[in-house]
Design an enzyme around this catalytic site. Sequence first.
Site, PDB file in Angstrom:
ATOM      1  CG  ASP A 244      13.229   0.271  12.648  1.00 43.49           C
ATOM      2  OD1 ASP A 244      12.578  -0.567  13.311  1.00 43.49           O
ATOM      3  OD2 ASP A 244      13.235   0.316  11.403  1.00 43.49           O
TER       4      ASP A 244
ATOM      5  CB  SER B 279      -0.959   0.008   1.191  1.00 41.91           C
ATOM      6  OG  SER B 279      -0.259   0.206   2.398  1.00 41.91           O
ATOM      7  CG  ASN B 280       3.692   2.693   2.939  1.00 38.32           C
ATOM      8  OD1 ASN B 280       3.517   3.874   3.154  1.00 38.32           O
ATOM      9  ND2 ASN B 280       3.523   1.775   3.856  1.00 38.32           N
TER      10      ASN B 280
ATOM     11  CD  GLU C  77       2.829   3.209   7.685  1.00 37.75           C
ATOM     12  OE1 GLU C  77       3.424   2.619   6.761  1.00 37.75           O
ATOM     13  OE2 GLU C  77       2.317   2.627   8.645  1.00 37.75           O
TER      14      GLU C  77
ATOM     15  CG  ASN D   7      12.282   1.574   7.003  1.00 42.45           C
ATOM     16  OD1 ASN D   7      11.589   0.904   6.244  1.00 42.45           O
ATOM     17  ND2 ASN D   7      12.246   1.444   8.317  1.00 42.45           N
TER      18      ASN D   7
ATOM     19  CG  HIS E 262       9.182   1.832  12.384  1.00 41.95           C
ATOM     20  ND1 HIS E 262       9.325   0.460  12.319  1.00 41.95           N
ATOM     21  CD2 HIS E 262       8.801   2.117  13.659  1.00 41.95           C
ATOM     22  CE1 HIS E 262       9.052  -0.059  13.508  1.00 41.95           C
ATOM     23  NE2 HIS E 262       8.732   0.919  14.343  1.00 41.95           N
TER      24      HIS E 262
HETATM   25  C1  GRF Z   1       3.628  -0.503   6.848  1.00 41.37           C
HETATM   26  O1  GRF Z   1       2.912  -0.411   8.048  1.00 41.37           O
HETATM   27  C2  GRF Z   1       5.015   0.015   7.076  1.00 41.37           C
HETATM   28  O2  GRF Z   1       5.090   1.058   8.011  1.00 41.37           O
HETATM   29  C3  GRF Z   1       5.697  -1.186   7.651  1.00 41.37           C
HETATM   30  O3  GRF Z   1       5.160  -2.309   6.953  1.00 41.37           O
HETATM   31  C4  GRF Z   1       3.891  -1.950   6.456  1.00 41.37           C
HETATM   32  C5  GRF Z   1       3.960  -2.070   4.965  1.00 41.37           C
HETATM   33  O4  GRF Z   1       2.718  -2.018   4.470  1.00 41.37           O
HETATM   34  N1  GRF Z   1       7.106  -1.092   7.457  1.00 41.37           N
HETATM   35  P1  GRF Z   1       2.526  -2.032   2.873  1.00 41.37           P
HETATM   36  O5  GRF Z   1       3.156  -3.303   2.351  1.00 41.37           O
HETATM   37  O6  GRF Z   1       3.184  -0.809   2.332  1.00 41.37           O
HETATM   38  O7  GRF Z   1       1.023  -1.999   2.715  1.00 41.37           O
END
Ligand code: GRF
Length: 204
Positions: free
Chosen positions: A154, A16-17, A183, A111, A113
Site C-alpha cells: 500500500d 464486488s469491486n 470504492e 490497487n 484500499h
Molecule cells: C474491498 O474493501 C477492498 O478495498 C479491499 O478488499 C475488499 C474487496 O472486496 N481491498 P470485494 O472482493 O471487491 O467485494
Amino acid sequence: MSNKVKIAVLVSGGGSNLQSIIDQQESGFLDKAELVLVISSREDAYALKRAEAHGIPGVCFSAKQWPDPQLRCQAMVDALKKAGAELIILAGYMSILTPEFIKAYEHHIINIHPSLIPKYCGKGFYGKKVHEAVLSGGETVSGATVHFVDEGVDTGKIILQEQVEVKPEDTPETLAARVLEVEHRLLPEVIRRYCDGELRENEE
Ligand code: GRF
C-alpha cells in the site's frame, strides 16, 4: 483487432469491486476497457462466479496448488501475458506478489484500499481490520484510496481518494459498507482515466 485496453483483475473474495468494473463496462462507461482475465488466489472466491456469469475467463492460482510464491507468480505472469493483459487491477487480492511480478507490470498495477492512505494501511491492514482500526482510532472521516502498486504494501503513488463520514454509531460493518460504495465508483473512474491515457505513472 480490438484497440481496447486489456485488463486483468486479481481477486480473493466476494468480488464486488470486480462486479462494479463489469457493470461499468457493460454500461459503456468503461467502453475502452476489455476484461480479459480474472485471477483468484482462492478456489472458493465468489468473484470467480461473477466472472463466469459474464463470460470472463477465470483461473485460480492458490498457495495450495502453488506453494512456492516465485513459481506461482511466474505462472500468473505467463497467464496474464498470454491473455494480453496490459493493466492489472488488484481488487481485494490477498496473496503476495513477488518483486518479479511487480517488475513485469511495473507502473501498470493498480490497487484499491479501504482507507485514506497513508492511514490504516500496510501489513495487517486489510478488510474488516481496517475499519476496526479506524473506529478504535476515533476517526471522524475515512474513505478509499486507489494507488499504483510498487514493491511495498500500500505504498505506491496515490491516484485518487475519496472521503466518507465516520458516524458515532458506526460498526466495522456499517463503515465498510459506506466505504465500499465509494470504492465501487472510484475504481471504475481510475480505470477510465487510465484508458483515456491520463494515467501513465512512468511518464510523469
Ligand atoms: C474491498 O474493501 C477492498 O478495498 C479491499 O478488499 C475488499 C474487496 O472486496 N481491498 P470485494 O472482493 O471487491 O467485494
